[in-house]
Design a protein around this motif. Structure first.
Motif, short mmCIF file in Angstrom:
data_model
loop_
_atom_site.label_atom_id
_atom_site.label_comp_id
_atom_site.label_asym_id
_atom_site.label_seq_id
_atom_site.Cartn_x
_atom_site.Cartn_y
_atom_site.Cartn_z
N ARG A 27 -22.15 8.64 55.05
CA ARG A 27 -21.12 9.41 55.74
C ARG A 27 -19.86 8.56 55.78
N GLU A 103 -26.63 12.57 64.92
CA GLU A 103 -26.74 13.80 64.12
C GLU A 103 -25.95 13.67 62.83
N LYS A 106 -27.87 11.61 60.44
CA LYS A 106 -29.05 12.31 59.93
C LYS A 106 -28.70 13.38 58.91
N LYS A 108 -26.61 16.11 59.33
CA LYS A 108 -26.28 17.45 59.82
C LYS A 108 -24.88 17.83 59.38
N ALA A 109 -24.68 19.10 59.15
CA ALA A 109 -23.35 19.62 58.79
C ALA A 109 -22.40 19.48 59.96
N LYS A 112 -22.29 22.13 62.62
CA LYS A 112 -23.40 22.15 63.59
C LYS A 112 -23.26 21.02 64.60
N ILE A 113 -22.69 19.91 64.18
CA ILE A 113 -22.50 18.78 65.09
C ILE A 113 -21.46 19.13 66.15
N ARG A 115 -20.42 21.54 68.04
CA ARG A 115 -20.92 22.80 68.59
C ARG A 115 -19.82 23.77 68.93
#
Length: 115
Positions: A27, A103, A106, A108-109, A112-113, A115
């Motif tokens: 990332r 997140e 890991k 995650k898009a 989605k992180i 919110r």
């Protein structure tokens, strides 16, 4: 009540750990910055200034321009601690950020992180 050691730790040290964790998982710094800015309300330049000034974690969160109103929607476990059960308001904010960075690492898009 005793104050947690992390409150007095330089935010730059925590930020560096966040960057390392994210970069190990392919990332980018821009993504870490986006997450931190989303949660705290800092601009990217404001975030960079706070890191450069060497302020402590407590001051970083106290001076946050606009802590995100959806932060209480962040749920889950980070470092064995359920985020929503943390009683100390400052420690809860720290755990919110920990959870978001976790997140991110890991895979995650971003949609989605944030919110």
């Amino acid at each position: 009540m005793t104050q947690h050691r992390i409150f007095a730790m330089p935010f730059a040290r925590i930020y560096s750990a966040y960057l390392q964790k994210a970069e190990r998982k392919n990332r980018m710094q821009d993504e870490v910055d986006e997450v931190v800015c989303w949660l705290t309300g800092y601009t990217r330049s404001g975030l960079a200034e706070q890191v450069e000034k060497g302020i402590d974690v407590e001051t970083f969160f106290a001076e946050a321009p606009a802590f995100h109103p959806h932060a209480p929607l962040i749920k889950g476990v980070v470092c064995g601690v359920r985020v929503e059960d943390v009683e100390d308001p400052l420690m809860r904010k720290i755990r919110y950020l920990d959870k978001l960075i976790d997140e991110l690492a890991k895979g995650k898009a971003m949609e989605k992180i944030l919110r």
